[in-house]
Enzyme design. Structure first.
Site, PDB file in Angstrom:
ATOM      1  N   HIS A 160     -27.088 -59.616  38.294  1.00  0.00           N
ATOM      2  CA  HIS A 160     -27.368 -58.921  37.109  1.00  0.00           C
ATOM      3  C   HIS A 160     -28.073 -59.385  36.868  1.00  0.00           C
ATOM      4  O   HIS A 160     -28.735 -58.940  35.666  1.00  0.00           O
ATOM      5  CB  HIS A 160     -26.666 -57.825  37.461  1.00  0.00           C
ATOM      6  CG  HIS A 160     -27.055 -57.239  38.523  1.00  0.00           C
ATOM      7  ND1 HIS A 160     -27.672 -56.142  39.741  1.00  0.00           N
ATOM      8  CD2 HIS A 160     -25.628 -56.803  39.176  1.00  0.00           C
ATOM      9  CE1 HIS A 160     -26.940 -56.075  40.170  1.00  0.00           C
ATOM     10  NE2 HIS A 160     -26.189 -55.739  40.379  1.00  0.00           N
ATOM     11  N   GLY A 186     -25.023 -55.601  34.710  1.00  0.00           N
ATOM     12  CA  GLY A 186     -23.736 -55.127  35.504  1.00  0.00           C
ATOM     13  C   GLY A 186     -22.725 -56.060  34.802  1.00  0.00           C
ATOM     14  O   GLY A 186     -21.947 -55.539  33.481  1.00  0.00           O
ATOM     15  N   HIS A 202     -26.952 -54.156  47.179  1.00  0.00           N
ATOM     16  CA  HIS A 202     -27.848 -53.706  46.267  1.00  0.00           C
ATOM     17  C   HIS A 202     -28.374 -54.411  45.692  1.00  0.00           C
ATOM     18  O   HIS A 202     -28.409 -55.875  45.666  1.00  0.00           O
ATOM     19  CB  HIS A 202     -27.368 -52.912  44.687  1.00  0.00           C
ATOM     20  CG  HIS A 202     -26.144 -53.497  44.473  1.00  0.00           C
ATOM     21  ND1 HIS A 202     -25.354 -53.677  44.335  1.00  0.00           N
ATOM     22  CD2 HIS A 202     -26.737 -54.631  43.284  1.00  0.00           C
ATOM     23  CE1 HIS A 202     -24.197 -54.150  43.559  1.00  0.00           C
ATOM     24  NE2 HIS A 202     -24.990 -54.640  42.301  1.00  0.00           N
ATOM     25  N   ASP A 258     -24.797 -58.495  49.359  1.00  0.00           N
ATOM     26  CA  ASP A 258     -24.900 -57.500  48.645  1.00  0.00           C
ATOM     27  C   ASP A 258     -25.278 -56.211  48.627  1.00  0.00           C
ATOM     28  O   ASP A 258     -26.537 -56.193  49.549  1.00  0.00           O
ATOM     29  CB  ASP A 258     -24.680 -57.628  46.795  1.00  0.00           C
ATOM     30  CG  ASP A 258     -23.815 -56.562  46.249  1.00  0.00           C
ATOM     31  OD1 ASP A 258     -23.318 -55.873  46.832  1.00  0.00           O
ATOM     32  OD2 ASP A 258     -23.786 -57.216  45.041  1.00  0.00           O
TER      33      ASP A 258
END
Length: 82
Positions: A31, A39, A68, A66
């Site tokens: 992120h 994040g 997402h 992951d």
């Protein structure tokens, strides 16, 4: 740490088989962005590892398993020709 070390080992030819593969099950900080943390990520080790690999290899495959979206990685390479 580990993502960059894996990239270094691949670039230095320490992997015995072609094509070489490195897996880092511990995740990645996908992120983080150049402009700052996002994040729980403050350094995007995935982007740094891919950039290191691209110095040696023409193509790099990154698979994010992951649950997402890895928006920091996407942003880093959005519009990249390679």
């Amino acid at each position: 740490g580990s993502a960059l070390r894996a990239a270094q080992l691949l670039c230095e030819g320490h992997c015995a088989k072609e094509p070489s593969v490195a897996i880092w099950w511990g995740g990645g900080r996908h992120h983080a962005r150049r402009s700052g943390a996002s994040g729980f990520c403050y350094v995007n080790d995935i982007v740094l590892a891919v950039l290191r690999l691209k110095k040696i290899f023409r193509r790099v495959l990154y698979v994010d398993i992951d649950a997402h979206h890895g928006d920091g990685v996407e942003r880093a390479f959005l519009g990249s020709a390679s």
